[in-house]
Design a protein around this motif. Structure first.
Motif, PDB file in Angstrom:
ATOM      1  N   LYS A  16       9.107   0.426  10.139  1.00 50.52           N
ATOM      2  CA  LYS A  16       9.949   0.858  11.219  1.00 50.52           C
ATOM      3  C   LYS A  16       8.831   2.028  10.994  1.00 50.52           C
ATOM      4  CE  LYS A  16      13.293   0.898   9.046  1.00 50.52           C
ATOM      5  NZ  LYS A  16      13.033   0.411   7.915  1.00 50.52           N
ATOM      6  N   HIS A  41       8.787   4.125   3.726  1.00 51.41           N
ATOM      7  CA  HIS A  41       7.757   3.627   4.863  1.00 51.41           C
ATOM      8  C   HIS A  41       6.489   3.858   4.641  1.00 51.41           C
ATOM      9  CE1 HIS A  41      11.690   4.111   6.925  1.00 51.41           C
ATOM     10  NE2 HIS A  41      11.708   5.068   6.923  1.00 51.41           N
ATOM     11  N   THR A  42       5.810   2.444   4.469  1.00 53.25           N
ATOM     12  CA  THR A  42       4.227   3.035   4.524  1.00 53.25           C
ATOM     13  C   THR A  42       3.787   2.532   5.916  1.00 53.25           C
ATOM     14  OG1 THR A  42       4.752   1.362   2.957  1.00 53.25           O
ATOM     15  CG2 THR A  42       2.834   1.416   3.789  1.00 53.25           C
ATOM     16  N   ASP A 332       1.298 -12.407  10.378  1.00 51.34           N
ATOM     17  CA  ASP A 332       0.674 -13.084   9.559  1.00 51.34           C
ATOM     18  C   ASP A 332       0.756 -13.428   8.491  1.00 51.34           C
ATOM     19  OD1 ASP A 332       0.785  -9.964   9.296  1.00 51.34           O
ATOM     20  OD2 ASP A 332      -0.656  -9.741   7.541  1.00 51.34           O
TER      21      ASP A 332
HETATM   22  P1  GDP Z   1       9.876   0.794   6.588  1.00 48.90           P
HETATM   23  O1  GDP Z   1      11.098   1.052   5.787  1.00 48.90           O
HETATM   24  O2  GDP Z   1      10.844  -0.814   8.043  1.00 48.90           O
HETATM   25  O3  GDP Z   1       8.639   1.751   7.011  1.00 48.90           O
HETATM   26  O4  GDP Z   1       8.677  -0.682   6.387  1.00 48.90           O
HETATM   27  P2  GDP Z   1       8.307  -0.696   4.383  1.00 48.90           P
HETATM   28  O5  GDP Z   1       6.403   0.623   4.507  1.00 48.90           O
HETATM   29  O6  GDP Z   1       9.104  -0.082   3.099  1.00 48.90           O
HETATM   30  O7  GDP Z   1       7.437  -1.926   4.427  1.00 48.90           O
HETATM   31  C1  GDP Z   1       7.154  -2.289   5.460  1.00 48.90           C
HETATM   32  C2  GDP Z   1       5.288  -2.902   4.674  1.00 48.90           C
HETATM   33  O8  GDP Z   1       4.881  -3.832   5.860  1.00 48.90           O
HETATM   34  C3  GDP Z   1       4.794  -1.398   4.914  1.00 48.90           C
HETATM   35  O9  GDP Z   1       3.578  -2.178   3.852  1.00 48.90           O
HETATM   36  C4  GDP Z   1       3.900  -1.742   5.762  1.00 48.90           C
HETATM   37  O10 GDP Z   1       2.725  -0.964   5.908  1.00 48.90           O
HETATM   38  C5  GDP Z   1       4.085  -3.750   6.185  1.00 48.90           C
HETATM   39  N1  GDP Z   1       3.077  -3.576   7.736  1.00 48.90           N
HETATM   40  C6  GDP Z   1       3.865  -3.137   8.870  1.00 48.90           C
HETATM   41  N2  GDP Z   1       4.082  -4.286   9.279  1.00 48.90           N
HETATM   42  C7  GDP Z   1       2.648  -5.093   8.988  1.00 48.90           C
HETATM   43  C8  GDP Z   1       2.018  -6.720   9.160  1.00 48.90           C
HETATM   44  O11 GDP Z   1       2.386  -7.038  11.302  1.00 48.90           O
HETATM   45  N3  GDP Z   1       2.107  -7.742   9.327  1.00 48.90           N
HETATM   46  C9  GDP Z   1       1.342  -6.832   7.492  1.00 48.90           C
HETATM   47  N4  GDP Z   1       1.016  -8.156   6.541  1.00 48.90           N
HETATM   48  N5  GDP Z   1       1.781  -5.952   6.989  1.00 48.90           N
HETATM   49  C10 GDP Z   1       2.997  -5.126   8.181  1.00 48.90           C
END
Ligand code: GDP
Ligand code: IMO
Ligand code: MG
Length: 427
Positions: A16, A41-42, A332
């Motif tokens: 997200k 969120h990363t 991926d």
């Molecule tokens: P959130 O809590 O929904 O914001 O998600 P997080 O940030 O906790 O976890 C998602 C992780 O997947 C993060 O480290 C993102 O940088 C990474 N990420 C997001 N989209 C992609 C993608 O399409 N491919 C890959 N390999 N990593 C992704």
């Protein structure tokens, strides 16, 4: 001009943060409407990686106003630590505004979250231990402390005094911990008052006026559909409304202003903490998803449980949120599997179910029915259009879309802003 809601379709960590950041340059305000620093969120921008917890992901888009809405619970020490950390990296937090109605997390609720989990033993939820559940419980119980209370020391004292009897009873008599004094809690909270005062606003008014002027507002959910306190896998949920409905109550705008509901969904499934997870893989495939997808919590560092895509859950998310668009992430990570299973239905006590079962007991008994799709071996991380994907990856995506109940707007092929294939515009 519209308000857009962006939420998670599964059990969180769908990506997200990346999706919100990508929309940041096209929207005027980004609002966090639920949760607190349980979220992680990363966001990756070139060589820089940001881990955001309380700050809305819009903080990284210059020109966008980040808003912490009334539905959020705020740990002030974490908020200012995060602000200082991100400002030290050159990101301005000057535009940040915080709702006067947001609740704060007093230190006793962090203690209570942790001891309550310990007392639950093998019935524990696996919370993040940040005091989220007890603070939302206080809100419903009408003994919560709000941001606006900090602006009036007399009121703050009264509020803490009001909570003290109940909370100390729990701490001392039930959990065998030390009692707190009103003075120490008031003092702890007041150390932030001068910093927070200029940020405090009537954010409902601010958002409605922005919408009246034709500005675009993105409402960013923390956690996800299956962690929602009403629609998730209760009791293995968080304590807030993480679904689209929560975006309205958590921000103070009416449902008729919402134009789109965007659900972020991972090309497989993960979960942190306890609770049922039908497609979970406890074998080498699960380990491989975790390693390739770097599936370790942004907030607690815990390894995430991993499993195949579950289309029953995606359809459920489409239904309870009224999803207009899915954003598919992490395609991926699936590169290199010969075959990729997708859960299309459950078998529960000998019967096939195409929808989420009515009861939690049935959900615990749900056995996935899989369809198998041919995999691909080509590296897809440099793909920039759908046509760049190998045919089997295209077929996998189209099959998921057909099973999930709403069209796909984009596909993620890596963590970077650029690593996204746009299928149709969201703003
Ligand atoms: P959130 O809590 O929904 O914001 O998600 P997080 O940030 O906790 O976890 C998602 C992780 O997947 C993060 O480290 C993102 O940088 C990474 N990420 C997001 N989209 C992609 C993608 O399409 N491919 C890959 N390999 N990593 C992704
Ligand atoms: P983002 O926004 C994944 C989980 C916890 C636990 C349950 C309750 O990054 O997707 P809590 O501390 O909220 O009372 O814990 O909810 N949980 C999350 N899991 N991503 C999150 O946030 C989560 N926030 C809470 O692991 O199972
Ligand atoms: Mg996360």
């Amino acid at each position: 001009m519209p308000a857009l809601v962006l939420i998670g379709a599964q059990w969180g960590d769908e990506g997200k943060g990346k999706a919100t950041d990508q929309l940041g340059s096209s929207v005027d305000l980004v609002v966090k409407f639920n949760g607190g620093n349980n979220a992680g969120h990363t966001v990756v921008i070139g060589d820089e990686t940001y881990a955001l917890h309380l700050l809305p992901s819009g903080i990284l888009s210059p020109g966008c106003t980040p808003v912490i809405g009334n539905g959020v619970v705020v740990d002030l020490s974490v908020l200012f630590e995060e602000i200082d950390g991100i400002e030290a990296r050159g990101v301005s937090c000057e535009r940040l505004v915080i709702s006067a109605d947001a609740h704060v997390i007093p230190s006793y609720n962090r203690t209570l979250d942790r001891v309550a989990e310990r007392f639950l033993g093998n019935r524990k939820i696996g919370t993040t231990g940040r005091g989220i559940g007890p603070t939302y419980a206080d809100k419903m119980n009408r003994i919560g402390i709000r941001v606006q209370d900090l602006l009036d020391e007399k009121i703050l004292r009264q509020k803490v005094e009001g909570a003290r009897a109940q909370k100390n009873h729990l701490l001392v008599k039930v959990y065998n911990r030390k009692a707190f004094t009103v003075d120490e809690v008031v003092e702890d909270l007041l150390q932030y008052v001068d910093r927070i005062r200029p940020m405090v606003r009537d954010t409902s008014l601010l958002l409605n006026e922005a919408l009246d002027r034709g500005e675009t507002v993105l409402l960013e959910g923390g956690q996800a559909t299956l962690l929602d306190v009403d629609h998730g896998t209760y009791p293995f949920v968080t304590s807030s409304s993480a679904t689209a409905g929560g975006a309205c109550t958590g921000s103070g705008i009416g449902p008729r202003r919402v134009d789109k509901v965007i659900a972020v969904v991972k090309a497989y499934t993960t979960r942190v903490g306890e609770g049922p997870f039908p497609t979970e893989l406890l074998d080498a495939d699960g380990e491989r998803l975790r390693n390739v997808g770097h599936e370790y919590g942004t907030t607690t560092g815990r390894p995430r449980r991993c499993g195949w895509y579950d289309a029953v859950i995606a359809r459920y998310a489409a239904r309870v949120n009224g999803v207009t668009d899915f954003v598919l992430t992490k395609l991926d990570v699936l590169t290199g599997w010969e075959q990729i299973p997708v859960c299309v239905a459950y078998e529960v006590d000998g019967k096939r179910l195409d929808e989420m079962p009515m009861t939690q007991t049935e959900f615990h008994h749900a056995v996935p029915e899989y369809e198998f799709f041919d995999g691909w071996t080509e590296d897809i991380s440099a793909a920039r259009t759908f046509e760049d994907l190998p045919k089997n990856a295209q077929d996998y995506v189209r099959a998921l879309e057909g099973l999930s109940g709403a069209p796909f707007a984009s596909i993620g092929v890596g963590p970077d802003r650029e690593q996204t294939l746009e299928l149709r515009p969201l703003v």
